[in-house]
Every structure is written in structure tokens, then in C-alpha cells.
Motif scaffolding. Structure first.
Motif, PDB file in Angstrom:
ATOM      1  N   SER A   3       0.847  -1.183   0.000  1.00 33.00           N
ATOM      2  CA  SER A   3       0.000   0.000   0.000  1.00 33.00           C
ATOM      3  C   SER A   3       0.882   1.231   0.000  1.00 33.00           C
ATOM      4  O   SER A   3       2.097   1.141   0.179  1.00 33.00           O
ATOM      5  N   VAL A   4       0.275   2.391  -0.164  1.00 32.83           N
ATOM      6  CA  VAL A   4       1.044   3.633  -0.200  1.00 32.83           C
ATOM      7  C   VAL A   4       1.746   3.879   1.123  1.00 32.83           C
ATOM      8  O   VAL A   4       2.840   4.462   1.163  1.00 32.83           O
ATOM      9  N   SER A   5       1.166   3.432   2.220  1.00 37.26           N
ATOM     10  CA  SER A   5       1.781   3.611   3.535  1.00 37.26           C
ATOM     11  C   SER A   5       2.692   2.460   3.922  1.00 37.26           C
ATOM     12  O   SER A   5       3.411   2.552   4.916  1.00 37.26           O
ATOM     13  N   SER A   6       2.680   1.382   3.162  1.00 37.35           N
ATOM     14  CA  SER A   6       3.517   0.220   3.458  1.00 37.35           C
ATOM     15  C   SER A   6       3.981  -0.426   2.152  1.00 37.35           C
ATOM     16  O   SER A   6       3.550  -1.517   1.788  1.00 37.35           O
ATOM     17  N   PRO A   7       4.886   0.263   1.414  1.00 36.06           N
ATOM     18  CA  PRO A   7       5.338  -0.273   0.129  1.00 36.06           C
ATOM     19  C   PRO A   7       6.223  -1.498   0.303  1.00 36.06           C
ATOM     20  O   PRO A   7       6.792  -1.729   1.372  1.00 36.06           O
ATOM     21  N   VAL A   8       6.334  -2.274  -0.772  1.00 35.91           N
ATOM     22  CA  VAL A   8       7.068  -3.539  -0.750  1.00 35.91           C
ATOM     23  C   VAL A   8       8.091  -3.539  -1.885  1.00 35.91           C
ATOM     24  O   VAL A   8       7.813  -3.060  -2.980  1.00 35.91           O
ATOM     25  N   VAL A   9       9.272  -4.084  -1.609  1.00 36.82           N
ATOM     26  CA  VAL A   9      10.281  -4.339  -2.635  1.00 36.82           C
ATOM     27  C   VAL A   9      10.637  -5.821  -2.568  1.00 36.82           C
ATOM     28  O   VAL A   9      11.051  -6.318  -1.518  1.00 36.82           O
ATOM     29  N   ILE A  10      10.436  -6.531  -3.658  1.00 31.34           N
ATOM     30  CA  ILE A  10      10.780  -7.955  -3.747  1.00 31.34           C
ATOM     31  C   ILE A  10      12.079  -8.076  -4.533  1.00 31.34           C
ATOM     32  O   ILE A  10      12.181  -7.581  -5.654  1.00 31.34           O
ATOM     33  N   ILE A  11      13.063  -8.719  -3.947  1.00 32.93           N
ATOM     34  CA  ILE A  11      14.339  -8.947  -4.616  1.00 32.93           C
ATOM     35  C   ILE A  11      14.431 -10.429  -4.947  1.00 32.93           C
ATOM     36  O   ILE A  11      14.412 -11.288  -4.050  1.00 32.93           O
ATOM     37  N   ARG A  12      14.536 -10.720  -6.222  1.00 32.18           N
ATOM     38  CA  ARG A  12      14.580 -12.109  -6.697  1.00 32.18           C
ATOM     39  C   ARG A  12      16.034 -12.493  -6.976  1.00 32.18           C
ATOM     40  O   ARG A  12      16.650 -12.035  -7.933  1.00 32.18           O
TER      41      ARG A  12
END
Length: 250
Positions: free
Chosen positions: A136-145
């Protein structure tokens, strides 16, 4: 009663009247700030780019990757594990939740613990086992593969406020697909043959094609469909203590 220094009702020019119950004391009264219309152009608020500072550019200015976006965003990094781990730490430092999809958890475990295992700002997942993370805008996520030379298609893909960074140590059969679908491509030192292939795919000029095989450790060429720029990633003291100095090879 405790006197308040500079209370407006102690000044001859201060307005007098009943107090407003529930609204506290009246604050200082000053003239309103105003400028003439012709002076508006001179007013500005200095703002920099928003994102993860991955290093410095050729002008010694911060090089920033905007990973938290309202649209899906895919990044391909053809480079070393060291840069991917620095990126994970710095993304977590901006408040993003970082999920690492990897087949070699032992090389990531020290970083996860150092980043705060109890807070789980960086979590490890087996390849193909990344759960839905509810970005979400208040809890962004970055996935590193970090799934090797032939990463399978991800079960969890990029989405609004969820970026996916795929690490490839070198060019592989998966590279053409990833080069086509990625919004941003980072290229570290590669062989002359790989540089030639990347030049054709990314339409790199001759000067940069010849430069790629000679890039130093920590140097990355970041490419979009329109722009290209180099960045130099240098570790902070804490990052150097945890990850060591910049290196292209793992």
C-alpha cells in the motif's frame, strides 16, 4: 497564574475579547506574509528525487532509484550480489518491506539479522514461495529475486507500491524476456560478448558498449527506455562492516 511571555493580551495592539474555551491561549499576532505577484516566480521549495540512494552519479550528486510507485515497476540488475544486498538494506531504511526470494538463504541470513530480524523489515522466502504481501502507499514492498541464472516466473509480481528487482549474475536465456519487461536495467561489469548483446538490445552507443567490460567494482550503468546514467555505490561504515567492500563477483 503563570505569566506567558509575549502574551498578546499584554500588548496595547493585541485584540481584546473573551477567551475561546477549548482552544487554548491565543498565539502571537503578526502581520500576514505577502509578496507581490511579480515576486512569485522567485519562490520555490528545493526538493530532490524520492527513493533509494544507490550511490552518486558522474556529477557527485545522489543517484536515486524510485522503487515505491503507484504503478507496477520491474528492475533488472545484471551484476553482483553485493549491490543487491546494499539495495535491500537501503530500501528497508526508507521504510519499505523487503522480501528476498532466494535459493541461497545462507548468504542473506546475516543481512536479515543485522537489519532487525524481530521487526522483519527484510524477510527470506524460498523460490516460488513469496506470499501475498499487501502493498500500500503507507507500506510499500520491494521484492528482490535472487533465483539464479534462470529465475522462474514469479508467483508474486510487481503491482502498485510493490516493485520487483531481479538479480542476474550474467546474461542467461532468461535475459531477453527480462530486458523487455523491465522498466529499469542496471548493468555492471560484463564480458565484451555480453556487452555487444546488451548494446543491441538496449541500443547503447559505441562508447558505452566499450566501457561496460571495464567498469570498476560498485559502478552500475542504469538504463531506461530514454535515459542512461552511471552510479558509483560506496558502502557506509555499517554496510562495509556487514557486507565488505564493493565487488562484482560473489
Amino acid at each position: 497564574m503563570i505569566p506567558v511571555i509575549g502574551r498578546p493580551d499584554e500588548s496595547e495592539d493585541a485584540p481584546r475579547g473573551p477567551r475561546r474555551p477549548g482552544f487554548g491561549l491565543r498565539g502571537p499576532r503578526h502581520q500576514r506574509h505577502s509578496v507581490a505577484v511579480e515576486e512569485l516566480a522567485a519562490i520555490g521549495v528545493p526538493l530532490g528525487d524520492d527513493g533509494v540512494v544507490i550511490g552518486t552519479d558522474a556529477q557527485k550528486q545522489p543517484a536515486v532509484l524510485g522503487l515505491s510507485r503507484r504503478t507496477a515497476y520491474d528492475v533488472l540488475l545484471i551484476g553482483g550480489l553485493w549491490t543487491a544486498q546494499v539495495l535491500a538494506l537501503r530500501a528497508a531504511g526508507t521504510g519499505a518491506r523487503v522480501a528476498v526470494e532466494t535459493g541461497r538463504p545462507h548468504v542473506w541470513q546475516p543481512l536479515v539479522q543485522a537489519a532487525g530480524a524481530e521487526l522483519q523489515c527484510i524477510t527470506l522466502h524460498e523460490v516460488g514461495r513469496v506470499p501475498s504481501l499487501g502493498p500500500s502507499v503507507s507500506s510499500p514492498v520491494v521484492i528482490i529475486r535472487d533465483a539464479g541464472m534462470k529465475p522462474p516466473r514469479g508467483r508474486v509480481t510487481s503491482a502498485p507500491w510493490q516493485s520487483v528487482v531481479t538479480l542476474l549474475p550474467y546474461l542467461s536465456p532468461a535475459a531477453p524476456r527480462l530486458l523487455q519487461t523491465s522498466s529499469l536495467v542496471g548493468i555492471q561489469r560484463v564480458s565484451p560478448e555480453e556487452s555487444g548483446h546488451l548494446a543491441r538490445t538496449m541500443r547503447l552507443p559505441r562508447e558505452e558498449t566499450e566501457t561496460l567490460p571495464t567498469l570498476g567494482d560498485g559502478v552500475t550503468l542504469w538504463c531506461t527506455r530514454k535515459d542512461r546514467y552511471y552510479s558509483l555505490t560506496q558502502p557506509t561504515e555499517a554496510e562495509a562492516g556487514l557486507l565488505g567492500t564493493a565487488r562484482r563477483l560473489d
